[in-house]
Design a protein around this motif. Structure first.
Motif, mmCIF file in Angstrom:
data_model
loop_
_atom_site.group_PDB
_atom_site.id
_atom_site.type_symbol
_atom_site.label_atom_id
_atom_site.label_comp_id
_atom_site.label_asym_id
_atom_site.label_seq_id
_atom_site.Cartn_x
_atom_site.Cartn_y
_atom_site.Cartn_z
ATOM 1 N N CYS A 1 45.371 47.714 37.233
ATOM 2 C CA CYS A 1 44.198 48.008 36.414
ATOM 3 C C CYS A 1 44.070 46.898 35.394
ATOM 4 C CB CYS A 1 44.374 49.349 35.707
ATOM 5 S SG CYS A 1 43.102 49.606 34.430
ATOM 6 N N SER A 2 42.924 46.244 35.411
ATOM 7 C CA SER A 2 42.744 45.107 34.512
ATOM 8 C C SER A 2 42.706 45.530 33.061
ATOM 9 C CB SER A 2 41.452 44.354 34.869
ATOM 10 O OG SER A 2 41.604 43.703 36.104
ATOM 11 N N LEU A 3 42.262 46.755 32.810
ATOM 12 C CA LEU A 3 42.281 47.215 31.423
ATOM 13 C C LEU A 3 43.714 47.422 30.958
ATOM 14 C CD1 LEU A 3 39.914 49.402 29.485
ATOM 15 C CD2 LEU A 3 42.310 50.055 29.457
ATOM 16 N N ALA A 4 44.528 48.088 31.772
ATOM 17 C CA ALA A 4 45.914 48.354 31.384
ATOM 18 C C ALA A 4 46.664 47.044 31.142
ATOM 19 C CB ALA A 4 46.621 49.175 32.456
ATOM 20 N N ARG A 5 46.422 46.050 31.992
ATOM 21 C CA ARG A 5 47.137 44.782 31.839
ATOM 22 C C ARG A 5 46.719 44.061 30.571
ATOM 23 N NH1 ARG A 5 46.080 42.943 38.034
ATOM 24 N NH2 ARG A 5 47.522 44.396 39.042
ATOM 25 N N THR A 6 45.445 44.158 30.240
ATOM 26 C CA THR A 6 44.994 43.525 28.994
ATOM 27 C C THR A 6 45.535 44.279 27.794
ATOM 28 O OG1 THR A 6 42.980 42.821 30.125
ATOM 29 C CG2 THR A 6 42.973 42.699 27.728
#
Lengths: 163, 163
Positions: free
Chosen positions: A11-16
């Motif tokens: 998940c790109s949000l979680a990684r950010t």
DNA sequence: TCCTAAAGTTCTATTTTAGAACTGTCAATA
DNA sequence: TATTGACAGTTCTAAAATAGAACTTTAGGA
């Protein structure tokens, strides 16, 4: 869940969020965009404890958002400068500031105003679609699984489109 | 600094961070935009402890980002729905996702793709100037004190434009 | 009666953070 | 020479937040 686990999520949000998703990192980055560069400058302008500041700067450097640049020999001193990766965080910072401007200002008005050097006007940020140029709203967007999706991930709803 | 103190800061970023500036709030909001609405859905899809989930949902409701909407009597059950204030957070969520898409994806590619229903294309969000329509970069923006600024605030650099 | 579902609440152990003091290097000053 | 101050951290203890698991409450259905 541990912080390290967030980086691994599909998940790109979680990684950010693993990089900037805590209070102090966001405040430190805001200062970076306001041209703050040195340890004691961050410390005195934010009131963050020196311990946490050292920790967060280290993390932001590790993730390639900031880099240490020597500005003095003997004794060796460094400034913290935004990398390109860090400069790319600008839309995040600006959209956070904008939401606050719209929803959290008191009667006195906005703490800061932003001038666009290109057109010399005070502006607000607007998010548009890269393909058609129209302003974006949540309801106008449909989500699809991408190639990096993990089926039945605990971090994803089973069916993003269900009602 | 306490969390409550952030709300009082003369800084729109700090005030917004007081609302959404922790790991779980951002992940909960992402789920909201993916149509997740119920306590157990949030809990099982995120793996957050029930204690913190209850706490964060309460906070988001208190700040007017979510509202509780009854979907069943006897026993009374509620869903958590984004308010307009919450929907306005979309640019923040999307810019966070976009940064992750650009800087944090692995070799398999993006976990999710976003389709704009208006133009039927997969898109990326782009942030532009409300006045001239040009894409925004950090270096093209000059910051000025607004009416809500506090002179010599500990949360502000003494001179945002100094080098 | 027992089982399940939903939406929490309560408990203890662990981790993180706050707040303050301390360290080391070097330059400038008395 | 000794002292002071700037800078960039590190170390310490107490307080706060979080993780992980079990428990509670209300009600429907087997």
């Amino acid at each position: 869940m541990k912080w390290d686990a967030l980086e691994e999520e599909p998940c790109s949000l979680a990684r950010t969020v693993a990089v900037i998703g805590d209070r102090w990192s966001l405040l430190i980055l805001r200062q970076c965009f306001l041209r703050v560069r040195r340890f004691d400058e961050f410390q005195s302008s934010l009131g963050v404890t020196r311990h946490l500041l050292a920790d967060r700067l280290k993390k932001l450097v590790r993730f390639g958002v900031l880099r240490k640049s020597p500005y003095q020999e003997a004794p060796k001193r460094y400034e913290y400068i935004l990398t390109q990766r860090g400069l790319d965080l600008y839309p995040i910072i600006m959209s956070i500031v904008h939401w606050g401007n719209v929803h959290m200002v008191d009667s006195r008005g906005r703490p800061l105003l932003h001038e666009h050097k290109s057109c010399h006007k005070m502006f607000d940020p607007v998010m548009i679609c890269s393909e058609c140029g129209e302003p974006l709203t949540a309801k106008a967007v449909r989500v699809h699984q991408g190639p990096g999706a993990r089926q039945s991930s605990p971090m994803h709803a089973k069916d993003p489109e269900k009602h």
